[in-house]
Design a protein around this motif. Structure first.
Motif, PDB file in Angstrom:
ATOM      1  N   ARG A 171      -6.366   6.589  -2.524  1.00  0.00           N
ATOM      2  CA  ARG A 171      -4.972   6.423  -2.126  1.00  0.00           C
ATOM      3  C   ARG A 171      -4.842   6.452  -0.598  1.00  0.00           C
ATOM      4  O   ARG A 171      -4.133   5.647  -0.004  1.00  0.00           O
ATOM      5  N   ARG A 172      -5.560   7.382   0.017  1.00  0.00           N
ATOM      6  CA  ARG A 172      -5.509   7.487   1.479  1.00  0.00           C
ATOM      7  C   ARG A 172      -6.065   6.216   2.129  1.00  0.00           C
ATOM      8  O   ARG A 172      -5.528   5.732   3.120  1.00  0.00           O
TER       9      ARG A 172
ATOM     10  N   TRP B  44      -3.402   3.436   1.846  1.00  0.00           N
ATOM     11  CA  TRP B  44      -2.305   3.647   2.779  1.00  0.00           C
ATOM     12  C   TRP B  44      -2.738   3.352   4.203  1.00  0.00           C
ATOM     13  O   TRP B  44      -1.956   2.836   5.012  1.00  0.00           O
TER      14      TRP B  44
END
Length: 147
Positions: free
Chosen positions: A90-91, A94
């Protein structure tokens, strides 16, 4: 949060609350409360409260928690590693979206700057309208002789 201290003799309610919080061993109680607690512990009410707290202390001291089974340990570790991977993924996404946004913002800012600095520059390419074809304009002004 400031500790509550007593200026005079301790009452049974305060003594019971401290015994519930810190147990029957007065040396574990807050230092500001110990002097008044020692005096109250010598009363009949104080001894009764400390006996009750002592029974609870003994019961808690005897309580043992079994070690987790190997299967539970493996399940916890597997779940934790899955969570870590998802957070990292997820990081990463993003971060990619952030970099794309920064690039897009830079392009828009550059276009806006060029429009403000050089507003009279004409476009070099031809914009086709509804009557245009690859071979030229097919509008009503053309006659067969022009072809």
């Amino acid at each position: 949060m400031a500790e509550k201290t007593t200026d005079g003799p301790m009452d049974a309610g305060r003594f019971a609350a401290l015994a519930d919080a810190y147990g029957s061993a007065l040396h574990r109680w807050p230092p500001a409360e110990q002097a008044a607690a020692i005096l109250f512990a010598e009363t009949e009410q104080g001894r009764a409260i400390l006996r009750r707290a002592g029974r609870l202390d003994a019961m808690l001291d005897r309580h043992r928690v079994e070690a987790p089974s190997p299967a539970l340990h493996r399940a916890i570790v597997a779940r934790a590693s899955t969570e870590v991977r998802q957070v990292r993924r997820r990081r990463f996404w993003w971060l990619g979206f952030g970099l794309a946004g920064v690039g897009l913002a830079g392009a828009v800012a550059g276009l806006a700057l060029m429009t403000v600095v050089n507003p009279d520059i004409q476009s070099d390419h031809y914009v086709m309208d509804a009557n245009a074809t690859s071979f030229g304009d097919a509008g009503p002004e053309q006659t067969e002789e022009d072809l």
